[in-house]
Design a protein around this motif. Structure first.
Motif: not given
Length: 331
Positions: A255-256, A286-290, A281-284, A327-328
């Motif tokens: 989706l990003y 903005p970082a991904l809330t997961t 996801g951490r390096n996207l 929460r990111r």
């Protein structure tokens, strides 16, 4: 004190002593880091309850191989299956602390493959993952008297030697976060699969939406890149929601990418949440809330459960491990 014709279980000893089953097992076997006061308390309870380890445990212990088999279903070998890679890393490390080696085998779910391993004399038991409804692997191991532990739940009529997470709690919390931050058109993107965890993650989203009195919108897709990309295009087309709860980080990453192609800014124009805490996801930005699961902790608990079953069936229930919503910037 239990009646003489009732065998005291290791679970009863653990409950009476206020310790874990693994601690009782460590005291019995004289291994592991157990404080002297705890060791004395457990020994006293063992004596008071007349606990006797499984009759075959001593003879089995002398014939142990130090090998723990982990049959891997085909999907575990997919390059996108980051969860399995992390779990194996944790499994190998946890087993090594108990002088065990993990034997990785490919398995298509054929019960005869499991039976052959049971009869080979080369392993002491199994760790299973990727459970499906009416999965024959655990039934075969149980029928042949081979200990096992699982990441994921077993059928009710089998030993409950499992460790798992509350999948629905994770997506419920993620959906609630989006609702509390003002979103009202929230969709869910999940995997179309026979696995219970995919259904539970969808259920968590649905219960949060129902609780808030909001209309749900569920989209399911196959596991190929083509399927996922098509689902992302459809969701971000005409009438797109303001937020999407994804049942995996892999879906959120797709989706990003689609949002970027359409000029939609994640975190501003579109809120996204994932599940699994991929390093990607951490390096996207903005970082991904997961929703995060501590796979190394889970692997350690699975190994501990396997070791307790080596001394005979404990009859203990399965164990749930909590998840954590990270929460990111994406939500």
């Amino acid at each position: 004190m239990p009646a003489r014709d009732q065998r005291t279980t290791i679970t009863q000893v653990a409950n009476a002593a206020g310790v874990s089953i693994q601690t009782v097992s460590n005291v019995i076997r004289g291994r592991g880091r157990v404080g002297e006061a705890t060791r004395e308390r457990v020994a006293k309870v063992i004596s008071e309850l007349n606990y006797v380890p499984h009759p075959g445990a001593s003879s089995m212990r002398s014939n142990r191989t130090g090998q723990l088999a982990h049959p891997m279903p085909p999907q575990s070998f997919e390059p996108t299956n980051n969860i399995n890679v992390e779990f194996i890393r944790g499994l190998v490390a946890a087993a090594a602390t108990h002088d065990y080696h993990v034997v990785l085998t490919r398995s298509d779910g054929d019960p005869e493959e499991i039976a052959e391993l049971c009869r080979s004399g080369r392993i002491d038991g199994f760790v299973f993952t990727g459970m499906q409804p009416d999965d024959p692997r655990m039934e075969t191991a149980h029928r042949l008297g081979m200990p096992f532990a699982c990441f994921g739940r077993t059928a009710p009529d089998l030993p409950q030697t499992w460790v798992d997470i509350h999948n629905a709690d994770g997506t419920d919390e993620a959906t609630t976060l989006l609702i509390e931050t003002g979103h009202r058109t929230i969709a869910f993107l999940g995997h179309e699969s026979p696995y219970f965890w995919d259904a539970e993650r969808r259920d968590g989203y649905l219960q949060a939406m129902a609780r808030a009195g909001l209309k749900s919108r569920v989209a399911l897709c196959g596991s190929t890149d083509k399927d996922i990309e098509a689902a992302a295009r459809k969701l971000l087309g005409r009438g797109r929601p303001s937020a999407i709860v994804c049942s995996s980080d892999r879906l959120a990453v797709a989706l990003y990418a689609e949002a970027g192609r359409r000029g939609i800014e994640v975190g501003k124009d579109l809120a996204l949440t994932g599940f699994d805490d991929w390093i990607v996801g951490r390096n996207l930005s903005p970082a991904l809330t997961t929703v995060s699961t501590d796979l190394h902790d889970i692997a350690g608990r699975v190994v501990d459960r396997f070791l307790t079953e080596l001394d005979g069936p404990t009859g203990a229930p399965g164990e749930f491990v909590p998840v954590e919503l990270l929460r990111r910037g994406s939500a």
